[in-house]
Design a protein around this motif. Structure first.
Motif, PDB file in Angstrom:
ATOM      1  N   ILE A   1     -14.070   5.756   3.075  1.00  0.00           N
ATOM      2  CA  ILE A   1     -12.899   5.007   3.534  1.00  0.00           C
ATOM      3  C   ILE A   1     -11.764   5.254   2.546  1.00  0.00           C
ATOM      4  O   ILE A   1     -11.910   4.974   1.350  1.00  0.00           O
ATOM      5  CB  ILE A   1     -13.204   3.497   3.605  1.00  0.00           C
ATOM      6  N   PRO A   2     -10.627   5.773   3.005  1.00  0.00           N
ATOM      7  CA  PRO A   2      -9.516   6.023   2.082  1.00  0.00           C
ATOM      8  C   PRO A   2      -8.931   4.703   1.569  1.00  0.00           C
ATOM      9  O   PRO A   2      -8.962   3.689   2.252  1.00  0.00           O
ATOM     10  CB  PRO A   2      -8.501   6.791   2.924  1.00  0.00           C
ATOM     11  N   ARG A   3      -8.381   4.736   0.379  1.00  0.00           N
ATOM     12  CA  ARG A   3      -7.807   3.529  -0.205  1.00  0.00           C
ATOM     13  C   ARG A   3      -6.445   3.241   0.416  1.00  0.00           C
ATOM     14  O   ARG A   3      -5.790   4.129   0.948  1.00  0.00           O
ATOM     15  CB  ARG A   3      -7.692   3.645  -1.719  1.00  0.00           C
ATOM     16  N   THR A   4      -6.032   1.997   0.324  1.00  0.00           N
ATOM     17  CA  THR A   4      -4.709   1.614   0.799  1.00  0.00           C
ATOM     18  C   THR A   4      -3.747   1.624  -0.387  1.00  0.00           C
ATOM     19  O   THR A   4      -4.164   1.749  -1.540  1.00  0.00           O
ATOM     20  CB  THR A   4      -4.730   0.210   1.431  1.00  0.00           C
ATOM     21  N   PHE A   5      -2.480   1.462  -0.103  1.00  0.00           N
ATOM     22  CA  PHE A   5      -1.463   1.467  -1.149  1.00  0.00           C
ATOM     23  C   PHE A   5      -0.875   0.081  -1.353  1.00  0.00           C
ATOM     24  O   PHE A   5       0.279  -0.057  -1.751  1.00  0.00           O
ATOM     25  CB  PHE A   5      -0.373   2.482  -0.811  1.00  0.00           C
ATOM     26  N   GLU A   6      -1.664  -0.957  -1.095  1.00  0.00           N
ATOM     27  CA  GLU A   6      -1.179  -2.324  -1.262  1.00  0.00           C
ATOM     28  C   GLU A   6      -0.760  -2.617  -2.695  1.00  0.00           C
ATOM     29  O   GLU A   6       0.134  -3.417  -2.935  1.00  0.00           O
ATOM     30  CB  GLU A   6      -2.251  -3.320  -0.808  1.00  0.00           C
ATOM     31  N   SER A   7      -1.380  -1.980  -3.658  1.00  0.00           N
ATOM     32  CA  SER A   7      -1.027  -2.221  -5.057  1.00  0.00           C
ATOM     33  C   SER A   7       0.357  -1.672  -5.391  1.00  0.00           C
ATOM     34  O   SER A   7       0.939  -2.037  -6.415  1.00  0.00           O
ATOM     35  CB  SER A   7      -2.074  -1.599  -5.976  1.00  0.00           C
TER      36      SER A   7
END
Length: 118
Positions: free
Chosen positions: A26-32
Motif C-alpha cells: 500500500i503506497p503511503r499518503t502525503f498527509e504529513s
C-alpha cells in the motif's frame, strides 16, 4: 475543496482494499506534508483551476487503468470512480465560470449562422 478531499479519501479506501485483498504493498499518503497554517499561500482562483485540472487528469488515469484491466471488479470500480470524479469536475468548472475565473474556450465557427447573415 472539501468534497474533493472526501472523494479522494473514498477512492483511496477502495483502491487500498483491493491491494490488501491481493496482498500487495500500500503506497503511503502525503498527509504529513499538509501544514496547519490558516493563511492561504495561493489564491482561490489558482487552487480551483489546479483542482479541476487534477480531477480531469484523474478521469484519464482511471480510464487508462480500466482499459487495460482484465478484472471485472476493477473495471466496475474504475467506471464508478470516473462518474464520481466527472460530476465533481463539472461542479468545479461551474464554480470557475460563475466567479468569472474561466474564459470561454475557442469555439468552432457556426457556418449556419454565417450563412444567415449574408
Amino acid at each position: 475543496m472539501e468534497r474533493s478531499r472526501n472523494l479522494c479519501n473514498d477512492h483511496y479506501k477502495v483502491l487500498v482494499s483491493m491491494l490488501i485483498e491481493g496482498n500487495l504493498h500500500i503506497p503511503r499518503t502525503f498527509e504529513s506534508e499538509v501544514t496547519d497554517s490558516t493563511t492561504p499561500p495561493f489564491s482561490d482562483k489558482l487552487m480551483m483551476f489546479h483542482i479541476t485540472s487534477l480531477l480531469s487528469s484523474a478521469i484519464g488515469y482511471y480510464g487508462e487503468a480500466m482499459s487495460i484491466s482484465q478484472r471485472k471488479d476493477l473495471s466496475a470500480n474504475y467506471a464508478k470512480m470516473i462518474a464520481e470524479v466527472g460530476l465533481l469536475a463539472e461542479d468545479g468548472m461551474n464554480l470557475l465560470i460563475e466567479n468569472e475565473w474561466m474564459e470561454q474556450p475557442p469555439q468552432a465557427t457556426d457556418h449556419e449562422d454565417l450563412a444567415k447573415n449574408k
